[in-house]
Write a protein that holds these residues in place. Structure first.
Motif, PDB file in Angstrom:
ATOM      1  N   GLU A 168       0.837  -1.206   0.000  1.00 55.96           N
ATOM      2  CA  GLU A 168       0.000   0.000   0.000  1.00 55.96           C
ATOM      3  C   GLU A 168       0.874   1.260   0.000  1.00 55.96           C
ATOM      4  O   GLU A 168       0.528   2.261  -0.642  1.00 55.96           O
ATOM      5  CB  GLU A 168      -0.931  -0.014   1.220  1.00 55.96           C
ATOM      6  N   ALA A 169       2.002   1.205   0.690  1.00 55.93           N
ATOM      7  CA  ALA A 169       2.890   2.370   0.778  1.00 55.93           C
ATOM      8  C   ALA A 169       3.466   2.754  -0.579  1.00 55.93           C
ATOM      9  O   ALA A 169       3.830   3.921  -0.802  1.00 55.93           O
ATOM     10  CB  ALA A 169       4.021   2.105   1.766  1.00 55.93           C
ATOM     11  N   THR A 170       3.532   1.804  -1.521  1.00 59.91           N
ATOM     12  CA  THR A 170       4.086   2.147  -2.837  1.00 59.91           C
ATOM     13  C   THR A 170       3.173   3.104  -3.602  1.00 59.91           C
ATOM     14  O   THR A 170       3.610   3.729  -4.563  1.00 59.91           O
ATOM     15  CB  THR A 170       4.321   0.890  -3.712  1.00 59.91           C
ATOM     16  N   ARG A 171       1.943   3.213  -3.162  1.00 57.57           N
ATOM     17  CA  ARG A 171       0.992   4.109  -3.834  1.00 57.57           C
ATOM     18  C   ARG A 171       1.524   5.553  -3.872  1.00 57.57           C
ATOM     19  O   ARG A 171       1.299   6.284  -4.841  1.00 57.57           O
ATOM     20  CB  ARG A 171      -0.357   4.064  -3.107  1.00 57.57           C
ATOM     21  N   ASN A 172       2.207   5.955  -2.825  1.00 60.37           N
ATOM     22  CA  ASN A 172       2.651   7.350  -2.707  1.00 60.37           C
ATOM     23  C   ASN A 172       4.097   7.572  -3.140  1.00 60.37           C
ATOM     24  O   ASN A 172       4.666   8.631  -2.894  1.00 60.37           O
ATOM     25  CB  ASN A 172       2.465   7.817  -1.257  1.00 60.37           C
ATOM     26  N   MET A 173       4.684   6.555  -3.798  1.00 57.95           N
ATOM     27  CA  MET A 173       6.087   6.662  -4.202  1.00 57.95           C
ATOM     28  C   MET A 173       6.207   6.941  -5.697  1.00 57.95           C
ATOM     29  O   MET A 173       5.342   6.560  -6.487  1.00 57.95           O
ATOM     30  CB  MET A 173       6.818   5.332  -3.915  1.00 57.95           C
ATOM     31  N   THR A 174       7.328   7.573  -6.075  1.00 54.16           N
ATOM     32  CA  THR A 174       7.732   7.558  -7.480  1.00 54.16           C
ATOM     33  C   THR A 174       8.609   6.322  -7.677  1.00 54.16           C
ATOM     34  O   THR A 174       9.134   5.767  -6.715  1.00 54.16           O
ATOM     35  CB  THR A 174       8.515   8.820  -7.861  1.00 54.16           C
ATOM     36  N   ALA A 175       8.757   5.895  -8.915  1.00 55.80           N
ATOM     37  CA  ALA A 175       9.486   4.657  -9.203  1.00 55.80           C
ATOM     38  C   ALA A 175      10.932   4.955  -9.577  1.00 55.80           C
ATOM     39  O   ALA A 175      11.209   5.862 -10.357  1.00 55.80           O
ATOM     40  CB  ALA A 175       8.793   3.902 -10.332  1.00 55.80           C
ATOM     41  N   ALA A 176      11.837   4.150  -9.015  1.00 53.42           N
ATOM     42  CA  ALA A 176      13.259   4.313  -9.331  1.00 53.42           C
ATOM     43  C   ALA A 176      13.746   3.256 -10.309  1.00 53.42           C
ATOM     44  O   ALA A 176      14.862   3.352 -10.816  1.00 53.42           O
ATOM     45  CB  ALA A 176      14.083   4.238  -8.046  1.00 53.42           C
ATOM     46  N   LYS A 177      12.919   2.232 -10.560  1.00 57.91           N
ATOM     47  CA  LYS A 177      13.345   1.108 -11.401  1.00 57.91           C
ATOM     48  C   LYS A 177      12.312   0.855 -12.492  1.00 57.91           C
ATOM     49  O   LYS A 177      11.133   1.139 -12.330  1.00 57.91           O
ATOM     50  CB  LYS A 177      13.473  -0.174 -10.556  1.00 57.91           C
ATOM     51  N   GLY A 178      12.781   0.257 -13.582  1.00 51.91           N
ATOM     52  CA  GLY A 178      11.881  -0.270 -14.591  1.00 51.91           C
ATOM     53  C   GLY A 178      11.154   0.788 -15.407  1.00 51.91           C
ATOM     54  O   GLY A 178      11.436   1.985 -15.346  1.00 51.91           O
ATOM     55  N   ARG A 179      10.174   0.280 -16.166  1.00 50.76           N
ATOM     56  CA  ARG A 179       9.416   1.145 -17.075  1.00 50.76           C
ATOM     57  C   ARG A 179       8.717   2.276 -16.336  1.00 50.76           C
ATOM     58  O   ARG A 179       8.636   3.399 -16.826  1.00 50.76           O
ATOM     59  CB  ARG A 179       8.382   0.268 -17.793  1.00 50.76           C
ATOM     60  N   ALA A 180       8.221   1.981 -15.128  1.00 51.46           N
ATOM     61  CA  ALA A 180       7.481   2.999 -14.380  1.00 51.46           C
ATOM     62  C   ALA A 180       8.344   4.198 -14.027  1.00 51.46           C
ATOM     63  O   ALA A 180       7.834   5.305 -13.832  1.00 51.46           O
ATOM     64  CB  ALA A 180       6.904   2.380 -13.106  1.00 51.46           C
ATOM     65  N   SER A 181       9.666   4.001 -13.955  1.00 47.04           N
ATOM     66  CA  SER A 181      10.552   5.109 -13.564  1.00 47.04           C
ATOM     67  C   SER A 181      10.537   6.239 -14.604  1.00 47.04           C
ATOM     68  O   SER A 181      10.842   7.381 -14.277  1.00 47.04           O
ATOM     69  CB  SER A 181      11.984   4.599 -13.373  1.00 47.04           C
ATOM     70  N   ARG A 182      10.148   5.906 -15.838  1.00 49.60           N
ATOM     71  CA  ARG A 182      10.115   6.930 -16.885  1.00 49.60           C
ATOM     72  C   ARG A 182       8.879   7.822 -16.798  1.00 49.60           C
ATOM     73  O   ARG A 182       8.795   8.839 -17.489  1.00 49.60           O
ATOM     74  CB  ARG A 182      10.162   6.261 -18.264  1.00 49.60           C
ATOM     75  N   LEU A 183       7.931   7.420 -15.965  1.00 50.18           N
ATOM     76  CA  LEU A 183       6.677   8.171 -15.870  1.00 50.18           C
ATOM     77  C   LEU A 183       6.702   9.249 -14.793  1.00 50.18           C
ATOM     78  O   LEU A 183       5.745  10.011 -14.653  1.00 50.18           O
ATOM     79  CB  LEU A 183       5.512   7.212 -15.595  1.00 50.18           C
ATOM     80  N   GLY A 184       7.773   9.296 -14.030  1.00 43.95           N
ATOM     81  CA  GLY A 184       7.908  10.344 -13.018  1.00 43.95           C
ATOM     82  C   GLY A 184       6.754  10.340 -12.027  1.00 43.95           C
ATOM     83  O   GLY A 184       6.346   9.289 -11.531  1.00 43.95           O
ATOM     84  N   GLU A 185       6.216  11.525 -11.768  1.00 41.11           N
ATOM     85  CA  GLU A 185       5.185  11.650 -10.735  1.00 41.11           C
ATOM     86  C   GLU A 185       3.829  11.098 -11.173  1.00 41.11           C
ATOM     87  O   GLU A 185       2.915  10.999 -10.350  1.00 41.11           O
ATOM     88  CB  GLU A 185       5.060  13.115 -10.308  1.00 41.11           C
ATOM     89  N   ARG A 186       3.700  10.708 -12.437  1.00 41.24           N
ATOM     90  CA  ARG A 186       2.425  10.140 -12.890  1.00 41.24           C
ATOM     91  C   ARG A 186       2.124   8.800 -12.220  1.00 41.24           C
ATOM     92  O   ARG A 186       0.981   8.356 -12.221  1.00 41.24           O
ATOM     93  CB  ARG A 186       2.431   9.968 -14.415  1.00 41.24           C
TER      94      ARG A 186
END
Length: 214
Positions: A168-186
């Motif tokens: 649940e805590a990942t909901r409020n994080m930005t991603a540092a790894k993988g494809r999601a990291s390219r989406l920034g704050e989205r």
């Protein structure tokens, strides 16, 4: 009560069934911040692992060999993304209980913690980077924390709670790894699919422990 290879066969079926039940939801989560196939990949990997472990003769197979069979099958079914991570996890679990014909509660807790460590090291991830490590690391810490005398099911219930909170805590994080990291704050506002599937697997392991202790 010791955990045998026959018990591990049941565990892998439980995991596969629970992941299959959540497959579509995991794909939905991944569709927002990834390529939408995480549920399919995890379903394929867990089903392959359950079949491989189920095909073993439990009377002739040590728990280490069961974990190794799961690792190989998962990797063959899921070559990319989560495949190498869970293959490493199962290999580490096997190494943690090497030369054991049956597993004590402490052995099983060590195997569980070794899975988390393997995922973290193979993925080169730290908590807070919006990955499955945000689920596995607190779960492993919770499983190892209880004093001696705590039952396996109690320790893994604590791990399950920590896993759910971590996912649940990942909901409020930005991603540092993988494809999601390219989406920034989205990606903020969305649970990481790998963290979500990890929470399902850990809940399956906790359910197994409750049934076994029961």
């Amino acid at each position: 009560m010791a955990i045998s290879t026959k018990d591990l066969q049941r565990l892998f079926v439980l995991i596969a069934d629970d992941i299959a039940a959540h497959r579509d939801h995991l794909c939905e989560l991944d569709g927002v911040i990834g390529d939408g196939d995480h549920g399919l990949a995890m379903d394929a990997g867990c089903e392959a692992a359950a079949k491989a472990v189920g095909a073993l003769d439990p009377a002739q197979t040590a728990p280490t060999a069961a974990f190794n069979a799961a690792a190989k099958a998962f990797l063959n079914a899921v070559g990319a993304s989560s495949g190498p991570l869970y293959a490493t996890a199962f290999m580490r679990a096997g190494a943690a209980v090497k030369d054991k014909s049956d597993l004590s509660d402490d052995d099983f807790r060590r195997a569980f913690a070794a899975m988390a460590q393997g995922i973290q090291e193979r993925g080169k991830a730290e908590p807070g980077e919006k990955t499955m490590v945000d689920t596995w690391r607190p779960a492993a810490d919770a499983a190892l924390a209880p004093a001696s005398g705590t039952s396996l099911s109690e320790a893994l219930d604590m791990a399950e709670r920590a896993a759910r909170q971590g996912a649940e805590a990942t909901r409020n994080m930005t991603a540092a790894k993988g494809r999601a990291s390219r989406l920034g704050e989205r990606v903020i506002g969305h649970i990481d699919p790998g963290a979500a599937s990890a929470a399902i697997i850990i809940a399956s392991i906790a359910k197994f422990a409750r049934q076994h202790n029961g």
